[in-house]
Design an enzyme around this catalytic site. Structure first.
Site, PDB file in Angstrom:
ATOM      1  N   ASN A  77       0.829  -1.203   0.000  1.00  0.00           N
ATOM      2  CA  ASN A  77       0.000   0.000   0.000  1.00  0.00           C
ATOM      3  C   ASN A  77       0.866   1.257   0.000  1.00  0.00           C
ATOM      4  O   ASN A  77       0.731   2.140   0.840  1.00  0.00           O
ATOM      5  CB  ASN A  77      -0.994   0.004   1.164  1.00  0.00           C
ATOM      6  CG  ASN A  77      -0.339  -0.098   2.528  1.00  0.00           C
ATOM      7  OD1 ASN A  77       0.695  -0.749   2.691  1.00  0.00           O
ATOM      8  ND2 ASN A  77      -0.940   0.536   3.524  1.00  0.00           N
ATOM      9  N   HIS A  84      -5.926  -7.724   5.597  1.00  0.00           N
ATOM     10  CA  HIS A  84      -6.283  -6.687   6.567  1.00  0.00           C
ATOM     11  C   HIS A  84      -7.774  -6.885   6.811  1.00  0.00           C
ATOM     12  O   HIS A  84      -8.617  -6.513   5.981  1.00  0.00           O
ATOM     13  CB  HIS A  84      -6.006  -5.286   6.026  1.00  0.00           C
ATOM     14  CG  HIS A  84      -6.360  -4.202   6.994  1.00  0.00           C
ATOM     15  ND1 HIS A  84      -5.414  -3.383   7.576  1.00  0.00           N
ATOM     16  CD2 HIS A  84      -7.551  -3.809   7.521  1.00  0.00           C
ATOM     17  CE1 HIS A  84      -6.011  -2.527   8.400  1.00  0.00           C
ATOM     18  NE2 HIS A  84      -7.321  -2.770   8.380  1.00  0.00           N
ATOM     19  N   HIS A 144      -2.724  -8.712  12.241  1.00  0.00           N
ATOM     20  CA  HIS A 144      -2.945  -7.807  13.381  1.00  0.00           C
ATOM     21  C   HIS A 144      -4.304  -8.000  14.062  1.00  0.00           C
ATOM     22  O   HIS A 144      -5.107  -7.074  14.158  1.00  0.00           O
ATOM     23  CB  HIS A 144      -2.725  -6.346  12.995  1.00  0.00           C
ATOM     24  CG  HIS A 144      -3.309  -5.898  11.679  1.00  0.00           C
ATOM     25  ND1 HIS A 144      -4.601  -6.156  11.299  1.00  0.00           N
ATOM     26  CD2 HIS A 144      -2.753  -5.173  10.666  1.00  0.00           C
ATOM     27  CE1 HIS A 144      -4.827  -5.621  10.112  1.00  0.00           C
ATOM     28  NE2 HIS A 144      -3.728  -5.021   9.708  1.00  0.00           N
ATOM     29  N   ASP A 147       3.850  -4.811  12.016  1.00  0.00           N
ATOM     30  CA  ASP A 147       2.992  -3.865  11.291  1.00  0.00           C
ATOM     31  C   ASP A 147       3.589  -2.459  11.399  1.00  0.00           C
ATOM     32  O   ASP A 147       2.889  -1.477  11.621  1.00  0.00           O
ATOM     33  CB  ASP A 147       1.555  -3.904  11.821  1.00  0.00           C
ATOM     34  CG  ASP A 147       0.580  -3.103  10.966  1.00  0.00           C
ATOM     35  OD1 ASP A 147       0.940  -2.745   9.834  1.00  0.00           O
ATOM     36  OD2 ASP A 147      -0.542  -2.828  11.443  1.00  0.00           O
TER      37      ASP A 147
END
Length: 408
Positions: free
Chosen positions: A88, A169, A217, A277
């Site tokens: 990203n 995600h 995460h 992360d």
């Protein structure tokens, strides 16, 4: 004969043993009680170096926040010899041309070994680079990603055929939209990106049936057959702490009760991987909470924070070793993460009695502001990558020796 011989107390087959390890061309070629000749002696406990499967080094496109040099320097200071960088970027890495351009830029900057993800947006499977180390799917909006909810069966089949990790995600975009609003603090931010949005996303991701699916995460334990990743910030921080915008992250920090339950689940072996992360921003992006960007740095503190939990007997050593070192390397089929013949000679030496408090002014990220400032940590004394010393006595002694994992 060996190019190099390292001598020390190595983690080998489940216990620390006094050994000599012979290395040829950066690869472990012999493990013996004694090897005659000149040896490099490593003090303290020696174990394989770590692998961080989830970092955002912002390069190319936002190198004021981080670049591949400062990011990989931070990694090695924290005992990590291999990182995998997310797609990203400001220019999304969602086609082979963008991937090739990024690789050309970052490979000449790396101080540790690295791989790169590509982004799957639902209909771009045919133009994703076949060199990709892994695939990232953003199910909801976050930094430089708008989120995707529609995936064709043919696209899923094409990605599955690549036989590489498919990393989610997991915050559902529609769910986030239904809770949209402004948040003035960490608790309110958790309310507008609630746990239910994770639950919906994990359910939908699991239903896609990827062979190598990974949920990243996780802020609370969710049962799924996919690999489960957790971060130090969700294990150790919560929304009642006075962190301000430096604690703002996606998905958010949760309640103290949820955080402690997550830490308990981690300590008993419910998660396979700990990743940082690592997601830096410039200081101006971390101003007024409502408008602050989301992201926490952590590539340098990931291993040291968990080592401190081991020393305090909060987390078993075996859990630390599997989640920070062994499983992340296995996730990408690296010849790393375990001291054995045929694997790369990636080592860290650790003095378990050298616990200290993190001072973010001493961290090596381009933007070192950390919510872990003041937390206990144990940093490695020495870091060796493929037989070459990169950190000696906590000083950087080598320059840009990192390699693209496809070249190993």
């Amino acid at each position: 004969m060996y190019d190099q011989v390292f001598s020390g107390r190595f983690l080998y087959r489940g216990s620390f043993q006094e050994l000599d390890i012979g290395v040829n061309n950066g690869i472990i070629a012999g493990i013996k009680k004694h090897i005659a000749g000149e040896r490099k002696i490593l003090k303290h406990a020696v174990m394989p170096a770590g692998t961080d499967t989830h970092v955002h080094f912002r390069d190319p496109g936002e190198t004021d926040k981080e670049d591949f040099a400062t990011g990989t320097i931070s990694a090695v200071y924290g005992g990590t010899s291999t990182i995998f960088d997310m797609p990203n970027n400001r220019v999304k890495i969602d086609n082979y041309s963008a991937y090739s351009d990024k690789l050309e830029i970052v490979r000449r900057k790396a101080f540790c070994d690295f791989g790169l993800y590509s982004m799957f947006t639902g209909n771009n499977a045919q133009i994703i680079s076949k060199e990709s180390s892994g695939i990232k799917i953003y199910m909801g909006e976050t930094t430089n990603a708008s989120g995707t909810s529609s995936f064709s069966e043919s696209g899923i089949e094409s990605v599955n055929a690549m036989n590489i990790p498919v990393v989610f995600h997991a915050e559902d975009g529609k769910c986030l939209g239904s809770h949209n609003g402004m948040a003035r603090n960490l608790k309110e931010y958790s309310a507008i990106r609630p746990e239910e949005c994770e639950n919906v996303a994990v359910k939908n991701a699991t239903a896609m049936g990827f062979n190598k699916g990974v949920i990243t995460h996780m802020t609370h334990f969710i049962d799924t057959p996919y690999t489960k990743e957790v971060t130090p910030h969700h294990l150790l921080l919560n929304y009642d702490m006075p962190l301000g915008s430096y604690g703002k992250v996606n998905p958010p920090l949760r309640s103290p009760e949820t955080q402690m339950d997550l830490l308990h689940n981690y300590a008993v072996g419910s998660f396979a991987v700990v990743s940082s992360d690592h997601a830096p921003h410039v200081q101006g992006d971390k101003g007024e909470f409502e408008f602050a960007r989301s992201g926490i740095i952590g590539v340098e503190t990931r291993v040291p924070l968990i080592l401190a939990l081991v020393q305090k007997k909060i987390v078993p050593f075996e859990i630390f070793y599997k989640t920070c070192i062994l499983n992340p390397a296995r996730m990408f089929n690296l010849k790393k993460g375990e001291i054995d013949t045929g694997n790369y000679a990636d080592f860290i030496s650790v003095d378990f009695s050298s616990m200290e408090r993190i001072n973010d002014y001493r961290l090596h990220s381009k933007n070192p502001g950390s919510p872990f400032n003041g937390f206990d940590a144990i940093f490695p004394d020495n870091v060796i990558i493929r037989g070459e010393s990169v950190i000696e006595n906590r000083e950087l002694v080598n320059d840009r020796t990192g390699k693209y994992v496809n070249d190993l």
